[in-house]
Structures are given as structure tokens and as C-alpha cells.
Design a protein around this motif. Structure first.
Motif, PDB file in Angstrom:
ATOM      1  N   ASP A 424      -9.850   1.220 -12.966  1.00 21.16           N
ATOM      2  CA  ASP A 424      -8.836   2.513 -12.344  1.00 21.16           C
ATOM      3  C   ASP A 424      -8.672   1.800 -10.769  1.00 21.16           C
ATOM      4  N   PHE A 425      -9.466   1.401 -10.048  1.00 22.96           N
ATOM      5  CA  PHE A 425      -9.619   1.110  -9.089  1.00 22.96           C
ATOM      6  C   PHE A 425      -8.367  -0.454  -8.527  1.00 22.96           C
ATOM      7  N   TYR A 426      -8.843  -0.628  -9.476  1.00 23.02           N
ATOM      8  CA  TYR A 426      -8.322  -2.451  -9.588  1.00 23.02           C
ATOM      9  C   TYR A 426      -6.777  -1.824 -10.109  1.00 23.02           C
ATOM     10  N   SER A 427      -6.576  -1.392 -10.787  1.00 20.34           N
ATOM     11  CA  SER A 427      -5.170  -2.001 -11.201  1.00 20.34           C
ATOM     12  C   SER A 427      -4.142  -0.594 -10.073  1.00 20.34           C
ATOM     13  N   TYR A 428      -5.199   0.147  -8.926  1.00 20.74           N
ATOM     14  CA  TYR A 428      -4.070   0.919  -8.722  1.00 20.74           C
ATOM     15  C   TYR A 428      -3.849   0.041  -7.314  1.00 20.74           C
ATOM     16  N   PHE A 429      -5.291  -0.483  -6.946  1.00 24.37           N
ATOM     17  CA  PHE A 429      -4.595  -1.298  -5.637  1.00 24.37           C
ATOM     18  C   PHE A 429      -3.944  -3.112  -6.260  1.00 24.37           C
ATOM     19  N   TYR A 430      -4.436  -3.059  -7.267  1.00 26.69           N
ATOM     20  CA  TYR A 430      -3.024  -4.267  -7.031  1.00 26.69           C
ATOM     21  C   TYR A 430      -1.698  -3.931  -7.493  1.00 26.69           C
ATOM     22  N   GLU A 431      -1.605  -2.653  -7.417  1.00 23.63           N
ATOM     23  CA  GLU A 431       0.101  -2.504  -8.325  1.00 23.63           C
ATOM     24  C   GLU A 431       0.211  -1.822  -6.753  1.00 23.63           C
ATOM     25  N   VAL A 432      -0.671  -1.221  -5.995  1.00 16.89           N
ATOM     26  CA  VAL A 432       0.655  -0.797  -4.488  1.00 16.89           C
ATOM     27  C   VAL A 432       0.231  -1.380  -3.073  1.00 16.89           C
ATOM     28  N   PHE A 433      -0.902  -2.256  -3.163  1.00 18.26           N
ATOM     29  CA  PHE A 433      -1.404  -3.129  -2.549  1.00 18.26           C
ATOM     30  C   PHE A 433      -0.960  -4.871  -2.793  1.00 18.26           C
ATOM     31  N   PHE A 434      -1.971  -5.254  -3.550  1.00 22.26           N
ATOM     32  CA  PHE A 434      -1.411  -6.666  -3.692  1.00 22.26           C
ATOM     33  C   PHE A 434      -0.148  -7.199  -4.721  1.00 22.26           C
ATOM     34  N   ARG A 435       0.187  -6.512  -5.433  1.00 25.98           N
ATOM     35  CA  ARG A 435       1.568  -7.446  -6.255  1.00 25.98           C
ATOM     36  C   ARG A 435       2.897  -6.890  -5.210  1.00 25.98           C
ATOM     37  N   PRO A 436       3.206  -5.679  -4.551  1.00 30.17           N
ATOM     38  CA  PRO A 436       4.463  -6.294  -3.527  1.00 30.17           C
ATOM     39  C   PRO A 436       3.936  -7.495  -2.679  1.00 30.17           C
ATOM     40  N   TYR A 437       2.103  -7.729  -1.620  1.00 31.07           N
ATOM     41  CA  TYR A 437       2.562  -8.433  -0.388  1.00 31.07           C
ATOM     42  C   TYR A 437       2.774  -9.911  -1.232  1.00 31.07           C
ATOM     43  N   ALA A 438       2.726 -10.010  -2.879  1.00 27.58           N
ATOM     44  CA  ALA A 438       2.565 -11.340  -3.281  1.00 27.58           C
ATOM     45  C   ALA A 438       3.706 -11.632  -3.580  1.00 27.58           C
ATOM     46  N   GLU A 439       4.874 -10.624  -3.879  1.00 25.89           N
ATOM     47  CA  GLU A 439       6.500 -10.905  -4.525  1.00 25.89           C
ATOM     48  C   GLU A 439       6.139 -11.045  -3.418  1.00 25.89           C
ATOM     49  N   GLY A 440       6.200 -10.696  -1.792  1.00 26.60           N
ATOM     50  CA  GLY A 440       6.955 -10.562  -0.497  1.00 26.60           C
ATOM     51  C   GLY A 440       8.060  -9.098  -1.022  1.00 26.60           C
ATOM     52  N   LYS A 441       7.709  -7.857  -1.132  1.00 28.37           N
ATOM     53  CA  LYS A 441       8.401  -6.908  -1.232  1.00 28.37           C
ATOM     54  C   LYS A 441       8.133  -5.706  -0.454  1.00 28.37           C
ATOM     55  N   VAL A 442       9.119  -5.198  -0.850  1.00 23.39           N
ATOM     56  CA  VAL A 442       8.508  -3.892   0.530  1.00 23.39           C
ATOM     57  C   VAL A 442       7.408  -2.889  -0.190  1.00 23.39           C
ATOM     58  N   HIS A 443       6.532  -1.872   0.458  1.00 22.66           N
ATOM     59  CA  HIS A 443       5.437  -1.235  -0.414  1.00 22.66           C
ATOM     60  C   HIS A 443       6.114  -0.366  -0.176  1.00 22.66           C
ATOM     61  N   THR A 444       6.788   0.567  -1.342  1.00 21.86           N
ATOM     62  CA  THR A 444       7.113   1.841  -1.322  1.00 21.86           C
ATOM     63  C   THR A 444       5.881   2.009  -2.386  1.00 21.86           C
ATOM     64  N   LEU A 445       5.630   2.364  -2.913  1.00 24.21           N
ATOM     65  CA  LEU A 445       4.652   2.863  -3.618  1.00 24.21           C
ATOM     66  C   LEU A 445       3.556   3.048  -2.361  1.00 24.21           C
ATOM     67  N   TYR A 446       2.427   2.326  -1.813  1.00 27.72           N
ATOM     68  CA  TYR A 446       1.836   2.843  -0.617  1.00 27.72           C
ATOM     69  C   TYR A 446       2.812   4.014   0.528  1.00 27.72           C
ATOM     70  N   LEU A 447       4.298   3.377   0.906  1.00 24.90           N
ATOM     71  CA  LEU A 447       4.765   3.921   1.647  1.00 24.90           C
ATOM     72  C   LEU A 447       4.924   5.719   1.107  1.00 24.90           C
ATOM     73  N   GLN A 448       5.558   5.836   0.247  1.00 26.20           N
ATOM     74  CA  GLN A 448       5.472   6.769  -0.633  1.00 26.20           C
ATOM     75  C   GLN A 448       4.735   8.208  -0.709  1.00 26.20           C
ATOM     76  N   ASP A 449       3.596   7.721  -0.651  1.00 29.06           N
ATOM     77  CA  ASP A 449       2.328   8.693  -0.602  1.00 29.06           C
ATOM     78  C   ASP A 449       1.206   7.475  -0.343  1.00 29.06           C
ATOM     79  N   MET A 450       1.100   7.076   1.232  1.00 23.68           N
ATOM     80  CA  MET A 450       0.075   7.111   2.163  1.00 23.68           C
ATOM     81  C   MET A 450      -1.095   7.704   1.662  1.00 23.68           C
TER      82      MET A 450
END
Length: 550
Positions: A424-450
Motif C-alpha cells: 500500500d505504501f510502495y504504491s502510494y510513494f511511487y505514484e506521488v514521488f517517484f513516477r513524476p520525478y522519473a518522467e520529469g513531470k510536476v508532482h501534482t498529486l503531492y502538491l494537491q494534498d501534501m
């Protein structure tokens, strides 16, 4: 790479969903399992001049040719059931700690009523139960690793790598993919292939018409003649074929040669079942066939189990067990249309377990990429046994539908459950932190609910200890990447990469060394990351970093 990580979590839950269909609970693994479907309906299969070469053939699968007729058969049964007053016939057994379906036999005093067209509610029917899995851990093989092995074999042509790939595919029930990989092996590799591995694949990846059975017999005989398969093992495979044809006398003759403990236990189990059927007054013969189908299913021979299950339905289209076997076998092997059709039949036949089947339909619709349908079904699930898993799948659907507000709501509700797993935590951390980082995108999900990110990090540290706490370190590193806080990342990233050599972690380590002015180290890790990732956006990000390293 990103989609594979998302799919890994979804597939964990998929397995989590299907395995608790059964009487027993297994430990859940963080696995990437993309399962392939296989179906047999001998009356609709007419293949000419088959020989052992068919096991290496390319093109349209026999199971693909017959899948439509399987769905039609199930739909016809639904129509029959809708016009029939069917009483509940389920008596489920308790959950135990191993993957064994334990059939419940009718008491002798009730056996007189078993043969009736409508099965009474008092009957202890042979049903497979669902319960919630207890553990998901980061372990075992994932689909990235399998793809890596397949590509590595293409480059090296090393037989040991081919064997590893086939074993991985077989372990995850990807029989069709395994058969296609098998077809691409060179002659030298085939000579080094374990015959049992080969036979286990072909037993589960072809329709079993009489022509195929003859070809299987020929293949088994060739392996014996070349001294690559022991006679006892050959007789076991021949015995399995005999069971699929309900030839119990032939099976008994073949089983008389068994000396291995597991073979003896299996054959004794079949004999005991048949003895019970013959001694129970009024018990239909097809009940014994249903028990045999369960035994074959438990041995991992889903095709053979489906042969018998379909035959049983011809004799009693109100009997729940064969529908369950067909639903679960198709579910396990990724034949979503057929699985959904049989599950819809079960919703009507077995109304007491409606939520169970509704949940599984929702899961199957997700894997069938019908995300709106999946959300509709999963939203109907209120049974506490399935709510957490339904919420997990709702999150995955919202992720695919790019509905961020609903996704964050699901993640928030997931935190409210007590039996969370590291996945549950791996999935959340990947989608919110790592995936946007890896693809050079804005961390929208993190910014939407820090604040939600802080809750996940905090709860992770409270919930896990020992090795499981690695997921918390993973999350902490992810947040540092979001905040571009690269200082002191080296040791923690190196440790994480050593245990989980994922492309995006190598990418992060390469960028760390680049920022530290260590161009050689940066190139080393960025090139490794580029070689591992299949994500086009991430490839572009890595390419830009490499320009700065050279």
C-alpha cells in the motif's frame, strides 16, 4: 517503467482477490503477474494432422479460437438460471494456511437428495470460499524481470537464461506467453530444456482435442525414448490425461507404477474420492468428476480441470462448483471476458455470495481496461471482507481515469484500515514521488494534498519494523527527490538500489552523482537506468542528464 510499477500493485491485488476465492490463504507476494487465458471445448475444436511440432507453433491460439464459445456457453447458462428458482447451495469451508481446496462431502443422511435437479439449501455443496489475504511483501519475480530475461536470452542465447524465463512465466501462469517464448528457442536450448517444464506449459496452453491428446502422448513417448523423462513421470502425465477423459480405470493402472510420495498421495486422493462417490447412495457420478476437477485445479492443470467442469455442467447446469472452477481458472489465467461471464452466472446462482462475485467482476473489469464498469461494481461492495481490496482497486481505476480528487480520497480511506501492507505504501510513494520525478513531470498529486504524504510517511514508521521498514526509507527518499534535496542521499540510495535495482532508482543515483560533480559515476548509473527503463518520458529525462555528464 512507471506503468509496470502501477501494474505490479494492481496485479498483487488481483492475485489477492482471486486466491481468497479458495478455501485457503497464501502469503501475498509483491509480484508482477500477467496471466494468460486458456480454454478447451473439444466439440468446437477441429485441428488436422497434428504432431508434436504443434507445441512450437505460432499464430492464433486454440484457446483464443474457443474463448467466444466459452463465454456463449456461460451466457446460455445464465439465461437458464434466470428462469429457474434456484435455492442457495453453498456451504463454505474455513480458511486455512495453504493453497488446497478442501471439498466438503455430503453427509450420508443427506445423500439421498443430491441427485435432485434443484440442489437443496441443506446440501454441503463443493464450493470454493473467499477470504482476505494477510500479507503482501516485496518479493518474487515481476514482469519487468521476466521481460528482462526474455530480452537477455535474445542477446545471449544462453539456455540457462531461457529456463529462468520459462520458469518465471510458468510460476505466474503465463502459459500462452511461455508457449510463444518456447517457440522462439533454438534447437540447442530445447535439448537442454527440462521435459517437465515443457510438458507443464503445453498441458496448459492448448485445447485438448483428441488430436492434441495423441500429440501429447507422442511427445511424452519421445521424451521417454530419449531417456529425458522417467517412466514414472511419464505415467503421471498420462494419468492426468486419463483423468481429463474420466478414464479412472486407466488412471489406476498407471498409478500402480507410482513410488514418489507426492504422486502416491495424489493418486490415493483420487481413489478415495471415487470410493466415496460409489459408496454414497444416490450420489450422481458427475460429483466424482467435479471432485477430480478440483484435484486437477489444485495441481495447477487448469485446462484439464475446465474440461471436466464443462462436462459436469452438461449434466447439471445448476451445480455451482463447475461455474466456480471455470470462473476462477479463467480469472487466474487472465481470460477476463470468460471470467466475468461465469462470475455473472454465479451472482444469480449463488445469491448469498453476491458481493464476493461482484467484487471479483470489478477486479476483472479493471484488468479488462473497462475502468468505469470496474468502478461501478467495486462501489457496490460493502462487505467488510472485501472493502479494503475494493478501495485499492478503486484507487487504481481512478489513477487510470486520471481522476485525482477521487484517487486521493481512496488513498485517504485506505489509511483508515488497520491491516495495511507494505505494498500500500510502495504504491502510494511511487505514484506521488517517484513516477513524476522519473518522467520529469510536476508532482501534482503531492502538491494537491501534501498533508496526505506526511500522513503516509508518519503512519509507515509507526506500522512497520525490521525489514518491512525499508518501505518507509523508500518514501523518505522519494520526498527528498520531490524537494530536490540531494544532500546525504548517496548511502540510502545505494542501499536501496542494491536491494531493488529499479531503473528510476539508478536514474536518481546518477543524478545525485551529477550534482556532486562525479561525471564518471553519473554516466555509469544513468546508462544502467537507460538500459532498464522502457518509459519514453523517462528516457528523455535520462538523455538530457547524460548530455551534462559527457
Amino acid at each position: 517503467m512507471g506503468n509496470n510499477v502501477v501494474n505490479s500493485f494492481a496485479l498483487v491485488i488481483m492475485v489477492l482477490g482471486v486466491w481468497f476465492l479458495f478455501d485457503d490463504v497464501v502469503d501475498w507476494k509483491w509480484v508482477y503477474v500477467s496471466l494468460q487465458a486458456h480454454y478447451f471445448q473439444s466439440q468446437d475444436t477441429t485441428l488436422e494432422d497434428q504432431d508434436t511440432s504443434l507445441f512450437f507453433s505460432q499464430g492464433l491460439e486454440p484457446d483464443e479460437l474457443s474463448s467466444a464459445s466459452e463465454v456463449q456457453t456461460s451466457q446460455e447458462n445464465v439465461a437458464i438460471v434466470k428462469n429457474t428458482d434456484v435455492h442457495s447451495s453453498a456451504q463454505t469451508s474455513s480458511v486455512e494456511e495453504s493453497l488446497v481446496i478442501v471439498p466438503l462431502l455430503q453427509n450420508a443422511t443427506d445423500s439421498q437428495n443430491i441427485h435432485k435437479e434443484q440442489i437443496s439449501s441443506e446440501e454441503a455443496d463443493l464450493l470454493l470460499d473467499i477470504d482476505v489475504a494477510s500479507e503482501i511483501v516485496l518479493d518474487q519475480l515481476d514482469s519487468d524481470n521476466i521481460s528482462f530475461l526474455e530480452k537477455l536470452y535474445e542477446k545471449t542465447q544462453q539456455s540457462d537464461i531461457a529456463v529462468l524465463a520459462l520458469e518465471s512465466l510458468l510460476d505466474s501462469y503465463q502459459f500462452t506467453r511461455a508457449k510463444k517464448f518456447l517457440a522462439g528457442l533454438d534447437a540447442e536450448t530445447l535439448l537442454h530444456l527440462d521435459p517437465k517444464l515443457h510438458l507443464n506449459i503445453v498441458f496448459n496452453s492448448f485445447s485438448l482435442s483428441s488430436q492434441y491428446i495423441d500429440s501429447l502422448e507422442t511427445l511424452i513417448g519421445q521424451y521417454v525414448q530419449s531417456n529425458r523423462l522417467q517412466p514414472e513421470d511419464a505415467n503421471r502425465y498420462r494419468g492426468l490425461l486419463a483423468l481429463s477423459q474420466k478414464n479412472y480405470d486407466q488412471f489406476s493402472q498407471l498409478a500402480s507404477s507410482f513410488s514418489r510420495t507426492d504422486y502416491l498421495q495424489f493418486s490415493q486422493h483420487i481413489k478415495d474420492q471415487q470410493a466415496t462417490i460409489t459408496t454414497q447412495q444416490g450420489m450422481p457420478v458427475y460429483y466424482g468428476d467435479a471432485l477430480t476437477a478440483i484435484a486437477l485445479f489444485n495441481q495447477g492443470y487448469f485446462q484439464l480441470a475446465k474440461v471436466l467442469a464443462l462436462d459436469v455442467l452438461q449434466q447439471n447446469d445448476k451445480y455451482i462448483l463447475p461455474y466456480q472452477l471455470l470462473a476462477y481458472a479463467n480469472f487466474l489465467t487472465n481470460s477476463w471476458d470468460a471470467a466475468i461471464s461465469y462470475l455473472n452466472t454465479l451472482v444469480v446462482l449463488d445469491a448469498r455470495e453476491q458481493e464476493k462475485y461482484t467484487f471479483l467482476i470489478g477486479v476483472a473489469e479493471y484488468w479488462n481496461k473497462n475502468y468505469h464498469k470496474s468502478v461501478l461494481k467495486l462501489s457496490q461492495v460493502s462487505d467488510e471482507r472485501y472493502r479494503l481490496d475494493a478501495e485499492r482497486y478503486l484507487a487504481l481505476n481512478y489513477l487510470e481515469l486520471q481522476q485525482s480528487t477521487k484517487l486521493l480520497g481512496s488513498w485517504q480511506r485506505i489509511l483508515g484500515y488497520s491491516d495495511l501492507q507494505t505494498s500500500d505504501f510502495y504504491s502510494y510513494f511511487y505514484e506521488v514521488f517517484f513516477r513524476p520525478y522519473a518522467e520529469g513531470k510536476v508532482h501534482t498529486l503531492y502538491l494537491q494534498d501534501m498533508s496526505l504524504a506526511q500522513k503516509y510517511l508518519q503512519y509507515c514508521n509507526q506500522l512497520f519494523t525490521g525489514k518491512e521498514k525499508a518501505v518507509c526509507a523508500y518514501g523518505k527518499i522519494g520526498l527528498q527527490l520531490v524537494l530536490k534535496s540531494f544532500d546525504s542521499l548517496e548511502s540510502s540510495l545505494l542501499q536501496l538500489v542494491e536491494e531493488y535495482p529499479q531503473g528510476y532508482l539508478l536514474h536518481a543515483l546518477g543524478e545525485y552523482y551529477l550534482k556532486q560533480g562525479n561525471a564518471e559515476k553519473a554516466k555509469e548509473y544513468l546508462l544502467r537506468a537507460a538500459n532498464m527503463t522502457e518509459s519514453d518520458p523517462e528516457q528523455l529525462v535520462i538523455r538530457d542528464l547524460l548530455k551534462n555528464a559527457f
